[in-house]
Design an enzyme around this catalytic site. Sequence first.
Site, PDB file in Angstrom:
ATOM      1  N   ARG A  29      29.308  39.920  39.838  1.00  0.00           N
ATOM      2  CA  ARG A  29      29.106  40.686  41.073  1.00  0.00           C
ATOM      3  C   ARG A  29      27.760  40.499  41.749  1.00  0.00           C
ATOM      4  NH1 ARG A  29      31.062  45.839  37.899  1.00  0.00           N
ATOM      5  NH2 ARG A  29      30.128  44.452  36.365  1.00  0.00           N
ATOM      6  N   ARG A  38      36.735  38.040  44.703  1.00  0.00           N
ATOM      7  CA  ARG A  38      37.340  39.172  44.001  1.00  0.00           C
ATOM      8  C   ARG A  38      38.078  40.068  44.997  1.00  0.00           C
ATOM      9  NH1 ARG A  38      36.233  44.167  42.671  1.00  0.00           N
ATOM     10  NH2 ARG A  38      36.572  45.047  40.598  1.00  0.00           N
ATOM     11  N   ASP A  75      38.436  37.732  30.443  1.00  0.00           N
ATOM     12  CA  ASP A  75      37.788  38.898  29.838  1.00  0.00           C
ATOM     13  C   ASP A  75      38.251  39.050  28.395  1.00  0.00           C
ATOM     14  OD1 ASP A  75      36.034  41.336  30.819  1.00  0.00           O
ATOM     15  OD2 ASP A  75      37.483  42.111  29.376  1.00  0.00           O
ATOM     16  N   TYR A 152      37.546  48.908  21.727  1.00  0.00           N
ATOM     17  CA  TYR A 152      38.161  49.282  23.016  1.00  0.00           C
ATOM     18  C   TYR A 152      39.609  49.731  22.821  1.00  0.00           C
ATOM     19  CZ  TYR A 152      34.096  47.363  25.405  1.00  0.00           C
ATOM     20  OH  TYR A 152      32.818  47.143  25.837  1.00  0.00           O
TER      21      TYR A 152
HETATM   22  O1  CP3 Z   1      30.864  34.774  33.571  1.00  0.00           O
HETATM   23  C1  CP3 Z   1      31.229  35.067  32.425  1.00  0.00           C
HETATM   24  O2  CP3 Z   1      30.449  35.434  31.514  1.00  0.00           O
HETATM   25  C2  CP3 Z   1      32.703  34.852  32.054  1.00  0.00           C
HETATM   26  C3  CP3 Z   1      33.575  35.944  32.159  1.00  0.00           C
HETATM   27  C4  CP3 Z   1      33.416  37.188  31.295  1.00  0.00           C
HETATM   28  C5  CP3 Z   1      33.687  38.478  31.789  1.00  0.00           C
HETATM   29  N1  CP3 Z   1      33.644  39.359  30.754  1.00  0.00           N
HETATM   30  C6  CP3 Z   1      34.029  38.785  33.184  1.00  0.00           C
HETATM   31  C7  CP3 Z   1      33.910  40.172  33.662  1.00  0.00           C
HETATM   32  C8  CP3 Z   1      33.099  37.332  29.936  1.00  0.00           C
HETATM   33  C9  CP3 Z   1      32.655  36.275  28.938  1.00  0.00           C
HETATM   34  C10 CP3 Z   1      33.268  38.713  29.607  1.00  0.00           C
HETATM   35  C11 CP3 Z   1      33.079  39.253  28.253  1.00  0.00           C
HETATM   36  C12 CP3 Z   1      33.224  40.691  28.024  1.00  0.00           C
HETATM   37  N2  CP3 Z   1      34.066  41.574  28.643  1.00  0.00           N
HETATM   38  C13 CP3 Z   1      32.526  41.400  27.009  1.00  0.00           C
HETATM   39  C14 CP3 Z   1      31.567  40.785  26.020  1.00  0.00           C
HETATM   40  C15 CP3 Z   1      30.231  40.534  26.600  1.00  0.00           C
HETATM   41  C16 CP3 Z   1      29.427  41.776  26.890  1.00  0.00           C
HETATM   42  O3  CP3 Z   1      29.204  42.038  28.078  1.00  0.00           O
HETATM   43  O4  CP3 Z   1      29.022  42.452  25.933  1.00  0.00           O
HETATM   44  C17 CP3 Z   1      32.924  42.739  27.084  1.00  0.00           C
HETATM   45  C18 CP3 Z   1      32.442  43.859  26.199  1.00  0.00           C
HETATM   46  C19 CP3 Z   1      33.917  42.842  28.112  1.00  0.00           C
HETATM   47  C20 CP3 Z   1      34.691  44.042  28.510  1.00  0.00           C
HETATM   48  C21 CP3 Z   1      34.428  44.417  29.899  1.00  0.00           C
HETATM   49  N3  CP3 Z   1      34.803  43.682  30.995  1.00  0.00           N
HETATM   50  C22 CP3 Z   1      33.789  45.587  30.361  1.00  0.00           C
HETATM   51  C23 CP3 Z   1      33.211  46.666  29.482  1.00  0.00           C
HETATM   52  C24 CP3 Z   1      33.788  45.530  31.747  1.00  0.00           C
HETATM   53  C25 CP3 Z   1      33.319  46.602  32.697  1.00  0.00           C
HETATM   54  C26 CP3 Z   1      31.858  46.682  32.773  1.00  0.00           C
HETATM   55  C27 CP3 Z   1      31.352  45.781  33.859  1.00  0.00           C
HETATM   56  O5  CP3 Z   1      30.448  44.976  33.581  1.00  0.00           O
HETATM   57  O6  CP3 Z   1      31.864  45.925  34.953  1.00  0.00           O
HETATM   58  C28 CP3 Z   1      34.387  44.309  32.145  1.00  0.00           C
HETATM   59  C29 CP3 Z   1      34.576  43.805  33.512  1.00  0.00           C
HETATM   60  C30 CP3 Z   1      34.145  42.402  33.819  1.00  0.00           C
HETATM   61  N4  CP3 Z   1      34.370  41.312  33.033  1.00  0.00           N
HETATM   62  C31 CP3 Z   1      33.537  41.964  35.023  1.00  0.00           C
HETATM   63  C32 CP3 Z   1      33.375  40.579  34.924  1.00  0.00           C
HETATM   64  C33 CP3 Z   1      32.812  39.632  35.961  1.00  0.00           C
HETATM   65  C34 CP3 Z   1      33.188  42.848  36.200  1.00  0.00           C
HETATM   66  C35 CP3 Z   1      34.475  43.195  36.875  1.00  0.00           C
HETATM   67  C36 CP3 Z   1      34.404  43.283  38.373  1.00  0.00           C
HETATM   68  O7  CP3 Z   1      34.375  42.244  39.060  1.00  0.00           O
HETATM   69  O8  CP3 Z   1      34.443  44.417  38.847  1.00  0.00           O
END
Ligand code: CP3
Length: 345
Positions: A29, A38, A75, A152
């Site tokens: 973002r 997105r 994700d 989760y």
């Molecule tokens: O660019 C990258 O790193 C590749 C894509 C990627 C995402 N999530 C995209 C994403 C990767 C490798 C992840 C890993 C992920 N997802 C983890 C492990 C890494 C870490 O951050 O500890 C975890 C715990 C998640 C679970 C998750 N996904 C959560 C808790 C959330 C919400 C919190 C947040 O940051 O918004 C997500 C959403 C998420 N995953 C987004 C992205 C780009 C944001 C979503 C959006 O566009 O609104």
Amino acid sequence: MAESKKLLRALSGETQAVPPVWMMRQAGRYLPEYRATRAQAGDFLSLCYNPDLATEVTMQPIRRYGFDAAILFADILLVPHALGVDLTFVQGEGPRLSTVTTEADLAALKSTQEIHDTLAPVYQTVVNLSESLPKDVALIGFAGAPWTVATYMIAGQGTPDQAPAHALKDENRVLFQQLLLKITDATIEYLHTQIMAGAEVVMLFDSWAGSLKGADFAAYSLAPTRHIISTLRKLHPDIPVIAFPRQGGEGVVGFANATGANCIALDYSVDAQWAVENVQRDGCVMGNLDPAHMVTGGQALIDEVRRIREVFSGGPHIFNLGHGITPDADPDNVQLMIDTLRENA
Ligand code: CP3
């Protein structure tokens, strides 16, 4: 022929004057072009399951910055979703899942083989990326480590201390272990198929490893990681693996040798000099710049990039943040990080 991808060279143990660089959450973002794509997709899950748009957002930071690696846009919660768990992302609040806390919930999950019905578009994204990426950019596939995914699935959302997962572990250890096994098997299947589709490296995110102490850390972070890696290596003997037992503390010492990981990702709580002596002596390390510098920038960012590059310069190192870049980061600070890292190269 000599390997042209800097990331793969680091993972095979090569020390480089300028380390390869990429960023966790590099497609995200903080980038206006990500927010636009997105919006076009509608919501986050629709973006993950749309191969054309997921390919586009993966490519955006590569085009803008010239990173040495691209990470598949997906994700860690897609595995529970593919197992039949209800999943939504609530704007500004994070993920919400239907919970798995009883024998009946566990029995209702789909079989490991059935995950591919849901995950097929993700594999298509990997195929697209292996066709579109520049030749010197490595493609990283990934999954969550079983403990982190389980936290989760048990809580139904993110939690500060993973208390619901710890409670289930203490109250019904058999069920807890069966759930972990289920996730482990699905993860092996998922990563194997990503590799078949063209992922050149895989990374396991154990974001909540730090809340497992002592024997629990060995049993539920280290052991599943070792099992996933050894099973994948039977099918793909040379696949490099990056492990991220985040906030594992002293647990990261010996983690690479014990699990077979080629590289340990270090969170930003880890002292770099300590990591040279205790972790990098066994092989490649990745990290560990505090993502807050991507918000604040300036001389402090420059100094930190130079310091981290210098401290790890005696061994294999992949430059990265100690956790994902945050939505409030300034895209210009990312450019400053890369320019500083590559100065005098
Ligand atoms: O660019 C990258 O790193 C590749 C894509 C990627 C995402 N999530 C995209 C994403 C990767 C490798 C992840 C890993 C992920 N997802 C983890 C492990 C890494 C870490 O951050 O500890 C975890 C715990 C998640 C679970 C998750 N996904 C959560 C808790 C959330 C919400 C919190 C947040 O940051 O918004 C997500 C959403 C998420 N995953 C987004 C992205 C780009 C944001 C979503 C959006 O566009 O609104």
